[in-house]
Design an enzyme around this catalytic site. Structure first.
Site, PDB file in Angstrom:
ATOM      1  N   LYS A  40      70.406  47.764  35.198  1.00  0.00           N
ATOM      2  CA  LYS A  40      69.786  47.939  33.879  1.00  0.00           C
ATOM      3  C   LYS A  40      68.657  48.960  33.949  1.00  0.00           C
ATOM      4  CE  LYS A  40      66.429  45.703  30.879  1.00  0.00           C
ATOM      5  NZ  LYS A  40      65.521  44.547  30.707  1.00  0.00           N
ATOM      6  N   THR A  87      60.990  44.708  30.201  1.00  0.00           N
ATOM      7  CA  THR A  87      61.311  46.057  30.657  1.00  0.00           C
ATOM      8  C   THR A  87      62.341  46.618  29.704  1.00  0.00           C
ATOM      9  OG1 THR A  87      60.826  45.593  32.982  1.00  0.00           O
ATOM     10  CG2 THR A  87      62.281  47.448  32.522  1.00  0.00           C
ATOM     11  N   LYS A 108      57.344  51.984  34.956  1.00  0.00           N
ATOM     12  CA  LYS A 108      58.265  50.990  35.511  1.00  0.00           C
ATOM     13  C   LYS A 108      59.624  51.614  35.843  1.00  0.00           C
ATOM     14  CE  LYS A 108      60.211  47.018  36.556  1.00  0.00           C
ATOM     15  NZ  LYS A 108      60.344  45.855  35.682  1.00  0.00           N
TER      16      LYS A 108
END
Length: 299
Positions: free
Chosen positions: A243, A93, A168
């Site tokens: 994050k 990611t 995502k």
């Protein structure tokens, strides 16, 4: 049988590599961390001397690395060692800009690429129930899908290069915000004398229904499998949620989107991670919502 190189054998990449090997694929793995390498050795995964050696005879290269800088550095090192037309599948990611740059590097080197970040966490990686959000050329995504099916239960082709990463971070922006809302609702319910189960029974079947409530409920009891029943151990670490919120805010800034709730969620998770540690499940933020400092309005 497909020859697969897996670079990044940590909490996610390790189980993914083992599942591929268990399905009969020839898997070579590499990680800079000795404990990560040791974790898959003996489970059908051959440990390569380095990244270039891992990809030298691979049909498909899967990367699972912490950030965009790591992916780009890895690609710059290994691309020239791969056979022509190797398929590169990045399951990390990372930020959308770095993902698109990675696609460009792969294409320039004469290979095919897919960005395929995952949802499902360590449990999903171990049990092969991940969801993959794929970005890239339709042919490359179709070529990757048989391996993705071994490691997960669903693949969604979201669009061109970087589209998987975009999906995502948008999804996790929703998730981070909604978990704070669910936590605040349960704390308010506690102060009003409302039983956790009663609130769950109403909200889970009414307009407040969401994944943060029905699958990852932040209070113990209503959902026995949620991390709240294990003192918030396991699950999706708060540091990883922070994050992903950061990636979403970066993308929002680059594209002129004012994410007021996203900024607020990121601020709250920053403060929570700093004082509670990064490893607890992100639903543990309810403990900060419940705290005296929050109650007295110091945030």
């Amino acid at each position: 049988m497909t020859r697969v190189a897996v670079i990044g054998l940590g909490n996610m990449g390790g189980p993914m590599a083992v599942n591929l090997a268990s399905a009969g694929h020839q898997v070579q793995g590499f990680d800079l961390s000795a404990p990560a390498r040791d974790g898959v050795a003996g489970h059908g995964v051959t440990i390569a001397a380095d990244g270039r050696a891992a990809v030298a005879e691979a049909d498909v290269v899967i990367t699972m690395l912490p950030a965009g800088a790591h992916v780009l550095a890895c690609y710059q090192e290994i691309l020239s060692a791969a056979a022509p037309d190797t398929l590169f599948v990045d399951c990390s990611t990372i930020d959308v800009s770095s993902s698109r740059e990675a696609h460009a590097l792969v294409g320039k080197a004469g290979h095919r690429s897919v960005d395929a970040p995952v949802s499902g966490g360590v449990v999903g990686a171990t049990q092969a129930t991940l969801t993959f959000m794929a970005g890239g050329d339709a042919g490359a995504v179709a070529a990757a899908e048989p391996l993705l099916t071994v490691m997960g239960k669903r693949t969604v082709h979201c669009g061109g290069p970087g589209a998987g990463q975009a999906a995502k971070i948008c999804n996790n922006l929703i998730l981070g915000i909604s978990m704070i809302a669910v936590g605040e609702a349960f704390v308010l319910g506690e102060r009003l004398g409302l039983d956790h189960q009663a609130l769950f029974d109403v909200a889970s079947t009414a307009s407040g229904q969401c994944w943060a409530l029905t699958t990852n409920c932040p209070v113990p009891g209503p959902v026995p499998t949620s991390p709240a029943n294990r003192d918030y151990a396991g699950g999706f670490a708060s540091a990883l949620m922070l994050k992903d919120l950061g990636l979403a805010l970066t993308a929002a800034g680059e594209n002129g989107v004012d994410t007021v709730l996203g900024r607020t969620a990121a601020q709250l998770y920053t403060e929570f991670v700093e004082k509670d540690g990064p490893s607890r499940d992100f639903s543990a933020i309810i403990t900060d919502i419940r705290s005296e400092e929050r109650t007295h309005g110091q945030h």
